[in-house]
Write a protein that holds these residues in place. Structure first.
Motif, mmCIF file in Angstrom:
data_model
loop_
_atom_site.group_PDB
_atom_site.id
_atom_site.type_symbol
_atom_site.label_atom_id
_atom_site.label_comp_id
_atom_site.label_asym_id
_atom_site.label_seq_id
_atom_site.Cartn_x
_atom_site.Cartn_y
_atom_site.Cartn_z
ATOM 1 N N UNK A 1 -21.200 36.428 -67.765
ATOM 2 C CA UNK A 1 -21.251 35.568 -66.243
ATOM 3 C C UNK A 1 -19.669 35.876 -66.392
ATOM 4 N N UNK A 2 -19.850 36.805 -64.911
ATOM 5 C CA UNK A 2 -18.290 36.457 -64.397
ATOM 6 C C UNK A 2 -18.205 36.383 -62.640
ATOM 7 N N UNK A 3 -17.918 35.266 -61.594
ATOM 8 C CA UNK A 3 -18.531 35.603 -60.208
ATOM 9 C C UNK A 3 -17.295 34.800 -59.726
ATOM 10 N N UNK A 4 -17.378 34.849 -58.696
ATOM 11 C CA UNK A 4 -16.169 34.577 -57.886
ATOM 12 C C UNK A 4 -16.737 33.962 -56.330
ATOM 13 N N UNK A 5 -15.766 32.852 -56.189
ATOM 14 C CA UNK A 5 -16.375 31.386 -54.827
ATOM 15 C C UNK A 5 -15.137 31.571 -54.513
ATOM 16 N N UNK A 6 -16.130 31.579 -52.723
ATOM 17 C CA UNK A 6 -14.506 31.768 -51.334
ATOM 18 C C UNK A 6 -15.176 30.396 -50.591
ATOM 19 N N UNK A 7 -14.449 29.418 -50.493
ATOM 20 C CA UNK A 7 -13.956 28.587 -49.437
ATOM 21 C C UNK A 7 -12.950 28.446 -48.263
ATOM 22 N N UNK A 8 -14.188 28.750 -46.991
ATOM 23 C CA UNK A 8 -13.110 28.867 -45.626
ATOM 24 C C UNK A 8 -13.412 27.317 -45.089
ATOM 25 N N UNK A 9 -13.852 25.992 -45.653
ATOM 26 C CA UNK A 9 -13.819 25.813 -44.844
ATOM 27 C C UNK A 9 -14.824 25.717 -44.565
ATOM 28 N N UNK A 10 -15.242 25.875 -43.404
ATOM 29 C CA UNK A 10 -16.911 26.268 -42.153
ATOM 30 C C UNK A 10 -17.585 27.654 -42.392
ATOM 31 N N UNK A 11 -17.083 28.226 -43.933
ATOM 32 C CA UNK A 11 -18.033 29.271 -44.877
ATOM 33 C C UNK A 11 -17.288 29.311 -46.363
#
Length: 355
Positions: free
Chosen positions: A68-78
């Motif tokens: 598995x290779x996965x990316x995660x994005x955390x923009x606070x409200x999204x």
């Protein structure tokens, strides 16, 4: 009515994005590779161990269960996740899915609907809310998956709303494409619908999840009701135990009245023996009236009892070595050569690395 609700929900989510302050998004990644070798003493000719197992399901051959290779994005409200996978697990578990879609580990995007970020809407392909076992092997008590995990969805595709009013409660509702389906079956117009209620107080966690779905065209529709209940108890810093009970009911087809039912129970745990050593165990029971889920390929109304024990050695925080014997018993449920037998013993070892 469901379409109106979905349009209203997305409109609310879109409006929420304009009402919250933008922050610089954080991007993180996750990588995982697990290789394994399993020896099934029934020695299947085609090297496929069981039709109802989707993990570590190759006999006497070196294989990769999941990469598995996965990316995660955390923009606070999204937030968002996108990941890809390969191995024998997606080959077996996504068998009815188009080849390209089999390699999607997850792909979802979410937005918070309030300033406290306790109410979220997520859409896409996301992990199922049923059960506590993950497709990522290193996150589980035991090396192999339980009969409950292998015969309930690992993922769903749809939209979900999650609400965490405080540190104790988590509530979730979902509308999706059905029982572990990325795309809807031809002719099936019935959406899957599920809920989750979870309560945690210190070392105790109680979870109840449901899913209502249909896996057939509209003309021969069979509504399935599934309940998943488990209780996790962290006894102390070394020992954690989980009791799980799943119950499913599905309408009978072919003009028959009534319904078919099945249930699964297990108790499993993990014990941190020493600094780098960990032990795991599981005892499980499965019983059904008629063939419904994948395990019922064993025959009409199979009854299985099984157990497993494993030992883990954590080389470092990135690498782990695991070994597990697993025994299953059921009346004439397995094949050995040209004979039908009642038991199955498998020895499995794996090496996994995450980064």
């Amino acid at each position: 009515m469901i379409r109106i609700f979905l349009f209203a929900l997305f409109g609310l989510a879109l409006g929420a994005t304009h009402a919250q302050q933008e922050i610089h998004p954080k991007v993180d990644y996750f990588g995982y590779v697990e290789g394994y070798y399993a020896y099934d003493f029934n020695e299947p000719f085609d090297h496929i161990r069981q039709p109802f197992l989707f993990n570590y399901n190759r006999h006497n051959t070196f294989s990769v269960n999941q990469a598995v290779f996965s990316l995660k994005i955390d923009g606070g409200f999204y937030r968002g996740n996108v990941g890809f996978q390969a191995g024998t697990y997606p080959q077996d578990n996504f068998g009815e899915t188009e080849d390209l879609l089999q390699h999607i580990f997850q792909a979802n995007v979410g937005v918070s609907l309030n300033e406290k970020r306790t109410l979220w809407v997520d859409a896409g392909i996301y992990p199922s809310h049923l059960g506590y076992e993950s497709s990522i092997g290193i996150e589980n008590y035991t090396l192999t998956r339980s009969l409950a995990a292998e015969n309930s969805p690992y993922f769903l595709a749809g939209v979900k709303m999650t609400y965490t009013p405080d540190e104790h409660w988590t509530l979730m509702a979902t509308i999706n494409n059905g029982w572990q389906r990325i795309s809807r079956e031809p002719g099936n117009q019935f959406p899957g619908m599920g809920t989750m209620v979870e309560y945690q107080n210190g070392d105790h966690l109680i979870h109840w999840g449901t899913l209502v779905s249909n896996s057939y065209p509209e003309a021969i529709k069979r509504i399935r009701f599934f309940n998943d209940l488990f209780y996790r108890w962290k006894v102390n810093e070394k020992l954690t135990i989980t009791n799980l009970f799943d119950l499913g009911v599905e309408e009978k087809g072919n003009g028959e009245s009534g319904s078919s039912a099945w249930f699964t129970y297990h108790i499993a745990g993990t014990y941190h023996w020493r600094d780098r050593w960990k032990l795991g165990f599981r005892f499980e029971v499965y019983q059904s009236d008629d063939p419904v889920v994948s395990i019922d390929q064993l025959g009409d109304g199979p009854q299985l009892v099984g157990g497993s024990a494993n030992i883990d050695f954590q080389v470092n925080r990135f690498f782990i070595f695991r070994f597990e014997p697993r025994y299953l018993y059921g009346n004439d449920s397995f094949v050995r050569g040209s004979e039908v037998v009642s038991s199955d013993l498998t020895l499995t070892t794996s090496m996994a690395v995450r980064f």
